[in-house]
Design an enzyme around this catalytic site. Sequence first.
Site, mmCIF file in Angstrom:
data_model
loop_
_atom_site.group_PDB
_atom_site.id
_atom_site.type_symbol
_atom_site.label_atom_id
_atom_site.label_comp_id
_atom_site.label_asym_id
_atom_site.label_seq_id
_atom_site.Cartn_x
_atom_site.Cartn_y
_atom_site.Cartn_z
ATOM 1 N N TRP A 1 31.609 36.693 -28.212
ATOM 2 C CA TRP A 1 32.312 37.167 -29.414
ATOM 3 C C TRP A 1 31.777 36.497 -30.670
ATOM 4 O O TRP A 1 31.746 37.124 -31.734
ATOM 5 C CB TRP A 1 33.819 37.018 -29.256
ATOM 6 C CG TRP A 1 34.306 37.876 -28.119
ATOM 7 C CD1 TRP A 1 34.817 37.455 -26.936
ATOM 8 C CD2 TRP A 1 34.248 39.319 -28.036
ATOM 9 N NE1 TRP A 1 35.094 38.539 -26.131
ATOM 10 C CE2 TRP A 1 34.756 39.685 -26.778
ATOM 11 C CE3 TRP A 1 33.811 40.333 -28.902
ATOM 12 C CZ2 TRP A 1 34.854 41.022 -26.357
ATOM 13 C CZ3 TRP A 1 33.901 41.657 -28.490
ATOM 14 C CH2 TRP A 1 34.422 41.990 -27.234
ATOM 15 N N ASP B 1 38.438 33.064 -35.359
ATOM 16 C CA ASP B 1 38.809 34.175 -34.472
ATOM 17 C C ASP B 1 39.694 33.590 -33.377
ATOM 18 O O ASP B 1 39.219 32.882 -32.485
ATOM 19 C CB ASP B 1 37.525 34.784 -33.873
ATOM 20 C CG ASP B 1 37.824 35.893 -32.867
ATOM 21 O OD1 ASP B 1 39.010 36.170 -32.599
ATOM 22 O OD2 ASP B 1 36.851 36.476 -32.338
ATOM 23 N N LYS C 1 46.356 40.574 -26.787
ATOM 24 C CA LYS C 1 46.332 39.548 -25.730
ATOM 25 C C LYS C 1 47.638 38.758 -25.740
ATOM 26 O O LYS C 1 48.402 38.818 -24.791
ATOM 27 C CB LYS C 1 45.128 38.635 -25.917
ATOM 28 C CG LYS C 1 43.824 39.414 -25.734
ATOM 29 C CD LYS C 1 42.642 38.702 -26.303
ATOM 30 C CE LYS C 1 41.470 39.622 -26.538
ATOM 31 N NZ LYS C 1 40.999 40.327 -25.345
HETATM 32 N N1 PMP Z 1 37.107 38.152 -30.350
HETATM 33 C C1 PMP Z 1 37.560 37.716 -29.162
HETATM 34 C C2 PMP Z 1 37.682 36.249 -28.912
HETATM 35 C C3 PMP Z 1 37.900 38.652 -28.173
HETATM 36 O O1 PMP Z 1 38.347 38.230 -26.979
HETATM 37 C C4 PMP Z 1 37.781 40.023 -28.440
HETATM 38 C C5 PMP Z 1 38.174 41.086 -27.447
HETATM 39 N N2 PMP Z 1 38.244 40.765 -26.153
HETATM 40 C C6 PMP Z 1 37.273 40.419 -29.682
HETATM 41 C C7 PMP Z 1 36.981 39.458 -30.617
HETATM 42 C C8 PMP Z 1 37.117 41.871 -30.020
HETATM 43 O O2 PMP Z 1 38.380 42.383 -30.237
HETATM 44 P P1 PMP Z 1 38.698 43.910 -30.496
HETATM 45 O O3 PMP Z 1 38.503 44.633 -29.204
HETATM 46 O O4 PMP Z 1 40.137 43.865 -30.957
HETATM 47 O O5 PMP Z 1 37.784 44.392 -31.571
#
Ligand code: PMP
Length: 361
Positions: free
Chosen positions: A104, A172, A196
Amino acid sequence: MLKRVYNFNAGPAVLPLPVLEEASRCVLEFSNLGMSILEISHRAKEFDPVMENSEKDLLHIMGLSGDDYKVLFLQGGASTQFCMIPMNFLSKDKTADYVHTGTWSKGAMKEAKLFGNVNIAASSEDKAFTYIPEKFNWSSDALYVHLTSNNTIEGTQYHEFPHIDNKPVMVDMSSDFLSKRVDFKQFDLIYAGAQKNIGPAGVTVVVFKKSLLEKCNKDIPTMLSYKTHVEKNSLYNTPPVFSIYVVSLVAKWIKEQGGLEGIEKVNNKKAELLYNVIDEMSDIYHPVVTDKKSRSNMNVVFRMASEDIEKKFVSKSKEAGLIGLKGHRSVGGLRASIYNAFPLEGIEVLVDFMKKFAKEI
Ligand code: PMP
């Protein structure tokens, strides 16, 4: 009687049952309006308290003041924050510091590079992202710092954040938002896809320090400008009404659990129970994150001797009512996502299952 499985999915993920019950009632009728929460206008006066209370409760839980911070309810997932942050705060020939701790953070850096320079202040790529770095090379002229507090796929988490002076810190927190006590004041922008720890998919919570507004770039698309959403109180366009409503219920639920102190206590216990069995039986369940101080209390990742055994583990656990234990498709292996709403008893059931399964192979 409703039969619930133990849901280890990484997101969308398990939500508290009382939240689901209340939400389901409001799917039929909201606030004695003869209409569902899915049918009301986002500008209805009955919806105002939902927005107000969820912002108030979230700030209260984080120990932040509404004078300094604004809670935004945005769309496009955490992935849209990957580009909104640099679009608003970075520019050509300027630099931002990113800490690279997994899939991420890589996604976040990719977007930032479209707007300016990225300095990787630290990376754990040398050991397949199995630890959280402790040494950082901050650039003196960085416009901001970006961290990923919990690495959902790799199963690592900051238990202490680096001390950063004089630069806005963007974090994030998608996969560990409101899962433990944190000094939230050290951050200037916190973002989390709700799906989550705090709600259903469809809304991204952004906690935005108001003093950042003056640093925002101008001449950017209206929907991608933080200024728009701060000034219009997340109501510039139609927000995800139902998702925000469920977030407001989850915030209420967190307060009822004793706030972050209560939540953290249970989360620590759950993670400890699971890591203990993995460490005790490490000849069978191989911990991926061997650096114990970097282990995530939210996403516990482990491997077994072969992919065939892992497949068998997933199918047998499913038969036992333990759902979603397969690791992320990019890394394989096994992953138990044990967010706030995942019950302690579900960990006990998993641990028993693991002990039994070990004897069968
Ligand atoms: N950052 C983290 C730490 C994540 O776990 C995720 C999704 N699993 C994301 C960003 C991306 O999130 P989204 O699907 O809401 O765009």
